[in-house]
Motif scaffolding. Structure first.
Motif, PDB file in Angstrom:
ATOM      1  N   ILE A  48       0.834  -1.204   0.000  1.00  0.00           N
ATOM      2  CA  ILE A  48       0.000   0.000   0.000  1.00  0.00           C
ATOM      3  C   ILE A  48       0.870   1.256   0.000  1.00  0.00           C
ATOM      4  O   ILE A  48       0.566   2.239  -0.690  1.00  0.00           O
ATOM      5  N   ASN A  71      -5.032  -4.303  -1.815  1.00  0.00           N
ATOM      6  CA  ASN A  71      -4.226  -3.147  -1.396  1.00  0.00           C
ATOM      7  C   ASN A  71      -4.644  -1.872  -2.139  1.00  0.00           C
ATOM      8  O   ASN A  71      -4.665  -0.786  -1.549  1.00  0.00           O
ATOM      9  N   PHE A 113      -6.057   1.450  -0.435  1.00  0.00           N
ATOM     10  CA  PHE A 113      -5.441   2.742  -0.750  1.00  0.00           C
ATOM     11  C   PHE A 113      -6.513   3.764  -1.127  1.00  0.00           C
ATOM     12  O   PHE A 113      -6.443   4.939  -0.737  1.00  0.00           O
TER      13      PHE A 113
END
Length: 643
Positions: free
Chosen positions: A246, A350, A354
């Motif tokens: 991330i 991820n 994000f």
């Protein structure tokens, strides 16, 4: 003869102008309506809490008012549309006053009154024929066309047959199936305008049209799905993989092709500012992998936003950051689609997380409680410490208002903001089940079409109520609530990942896939918010498939079997074509055989030789018997044949 017609040209021009100005005025009025008369809800400028008031005020400032129309393309289109509208009105009035498309009128052509006597007709004909004679007007196609029309008009008034045709059908040549004229103005035939016409034609056909086509194609060819540039997809494919973290994603997002022109810092002051921000954001950043100025600037601005240090940005840098955030949602969705193409479940998850951080303006090490308005690290520390402290946003929402900690220094209005936000944040229940459609047997066999039904229930909504905008005061643009539903294997491969955007209280999403080989399998099910941190759901889905060979043999019903034997319409058509082809081939073969026999080229077969011998024997028998009967001939033939 075809002739240029000013009235027809007006009609044609009116049609073309209408094609442009009608949709153009529709878009212009629509933009004016949004700028001047749109409601706050339509532009997303709602303020359910005082924390959203500042965001709502900025949205009103940027989305409402005449200043929002200060776009070069909009202003240019507005000017062109107004000019074409003036032209439209002039053409419309011209058509109304003299809108009859040219028809054959010999009196009008000869410029005499209707019903003029023969003397006037001959006089007018002589005058006009001398005036427009080609010998007196060399290289003048307009004069030549007028001369021919004058001759035709004179014929229609003097020749009995032509006159009868004109009176009956309106044309001296008799009944016409179609009357055609050229919808172009007559001044194009004028020799004096020849250079101007050719130059205009050259500019339009060689300059304007190719330039417009090139401009449209060059711009449209840059964009792929979801209006994301192909270069961005290529960048994502190059940098996203199953091991991406991330903390690396801000840099990946910063390299998007949409930001390359905007984030190119050209001034010394701009470079110095980025350097100062980099010093403050560096503790929260992963070591940059790319030192390109565009990527570095975008990475620094995003980290300043995620770590809530935007107060150090200049007005220009803040505008550049807002430009990036405006396109961040569609670009993050594109990043997820690239991960889906790569079948990397971890990378896709991820990217989704994000997107949550971007929506809430917070970063990885921040507490989930920072999604609450007015909360800082001090309030988070107070709310999470002690015996009754909470660690997650879900636990904090579940507490009674009187039991919520960290509110001691807040005013009553600020407390109400926090309590209101707790009702706006998601409270969902996720349920899932696996089944085979239209199958009474609860077992799953190899090759079955399995369905994983995921039901999302928003408990914080009343029946019939719809989910509204995401509560994200720090994100400068309105954002709709949605949920990502992902199903993958324990090895990290994606089976399905979709964005569920329905705002209903109860939403059902179905994932279909073929059952694998016989065995017991465990899949990972993930349901993640597109904008809130800490509300993700993960579960395992177990699937046991049995050997399909143990199923009873499927027997086809006799009626169904008969239907299967019947040829389809396509097969009947193909068979008919085959028969036609075979017949044509036989005819060709017979024709070729005849030709070869005539030419004496083909070798006789055994049966043909035998037949020829029989014919020779018949001839000999006939010559020997003279005029015997047919029966005698037949017996002789049989005897010879026997010999």
């Amino acid at each position: 003869m075809l002739q240029y017609d000013d009235s027809a040209a007006a009609f044609v021009a009116l049609s073309f102008v209408t094609i442009y100005i009608v949709p153009s005025w529709y878009n212009i009025i629509k933009k004016f309506k949004v700028a001047l008369f749109s409601s706050d809800e339509e532009i997303g400028a709602i303020s359910r809490t005082t924390a959203e008031k500042e965001k709502a005020a900025k949205l009103k400032k940027t989305s409402k008012g005449l200043k929002t129309l200060n776009s070069p393309w909009f202003l240019a289109n507005l000017v062109i549309t107004i000019l074409l509208t003036v032209l439209f009105i002039w053409l419309f009035l011209s058509v109304q006053s003299n809108g009859e498309v040219n028809s054959f009128d010999p009196f009008h052509i000869l410029d005499i009154d209707t019903g003029a006597d023969m003397k006037e007709i001959k006089k007018a004909y002589k005058k006009m024929s001398l005036k427009f004679h080609p010998d007196k007007n060399p290289n003048n196609p307009q004069a030549e066309a007028t001369f021919m029309m004058v001759a035709k008009a004179y014929e229609a008034l003097t020749d009995p047959t032509a006159k009868e045709n004109y009176e009956k059908y309106g044309n001296p040549d008799g009944k016409q199936s179609l009357a055609v004229s050229i919808g172009l103005p007559e001044f194009l035939l004028n020799v004096d305008n020849r250079n101007f016409v050719l130059l205009s034609y050259l500019i339009i056909m060689v300059g304007v049209i190719p330039m417009a086509v090139w401009s449209y194609y060059s711009n449209s060819s840059k964009f792929g799905e979801k209006d994301v540039m192909y270069d961005s997809y290529a960048w994502f494919h190059h940098n996203l993989n199953e091991h991406i973290l991330i903390k690396s994603l801000p840099e990946v997002l910063s390299g998007s092709a949409e930001f390359r022109e905007r984030n190119m810092t050209k001034t010394v002051e701009g470079k110095q500012e980025i350097g100062k921000i980099l010093v403050k954001a560096k503790p929260h950043m992963q070591k940059p992998q790319f030192q390109h100025p565009v990527v570095l600037k975008g990475n620094v601005l995003l980290h300043a936003y995620l770590t809530r240090q935007t107060d150090v940005l200049s007005e220009a840098s803040q505008e550049d950051l807002n430009f990036m955030l405006r396109y961040s949602s569609s670009l993050i969705d594109a990043m997820i689609s690239v991960c889906k193409h790569q079948e990397s479940l971890a990378a896709a998850l991820n990217c989704i997380k994000f997107g949550q951080y971007v929506a809430q303006g917070m970063w990885m090490k921040d507490s989930e409680l920072l999604q609450l308005p007015h909360f800082t690290s001090a309030e988070v520390a107070h709310a999470t410490k002690g015996k009754n402290g909470v660690k997650t946003i879900k636990d904090y929402i579940a507490l009674d208002n009187d039991s919520k900690k960290g509110l001691a220094d807040f005013s009553d209005a600020q407390k109400e903001d926090i309590f209101k936000t707790c009702t706006l944040l998601p409270d969902v229940t996720i349920e899932s089940k696996v089944f085979v459609d239209d199958d009474e047997d609860s077992n799953v066999y190899e090759g079955d079409l399995c369905t994983v039904a995921v039901t999302i229930t928003r408990n914080n909504l009343e029946d019939g109520e719809k989910a509204g905008l995401v509560h994200a005061p720090r994100f400068p643009f309105p954002k709709r609530e949605a949920w990502w539903v992902a199903l993958g294997t324990t090895q990290g491969k994606i089976i399905s990942i979709d964005k569920v955007t329905s705002p209903n209280k109860v939403v059902e999403h179905k994932i279909k896939f073929l059952a694998p080989k016989t065995g017991t399998y465990e899949f990972e099910l993930h349901v993640l918010s597109n904008a809130y941190v800490g509300f993700d759901f993960s579960d395992s889905v177990e699937l046991k498939t049995l050997d399909a060979s143990v199923l009873p043999e499927y027997k086809i019903h006799p009626d169904d079997a008969e239907l299967d034997d019947e040829p389809t319409l396509f097969e009947e058509m193909m068979n008919a074509n085959i028969e036609d082809d075979s017949d044509s081939e036989e005819e060709e073969d017979s024709d070729s055989d005849d030709e070869s026999e005539e030419g004496g080229i083909r070798e006789l077969t055994a049966a043909e030789r035998k037949k020829q011998e029989l014919q020779n024997a018949r001839k000999k028998a006939a010559s020997a018997a003279g005029d015997d009967s047919d029966s005698d001939d037949d017996s002789d033939v049989e005897e010879v044949h026997a010999d």
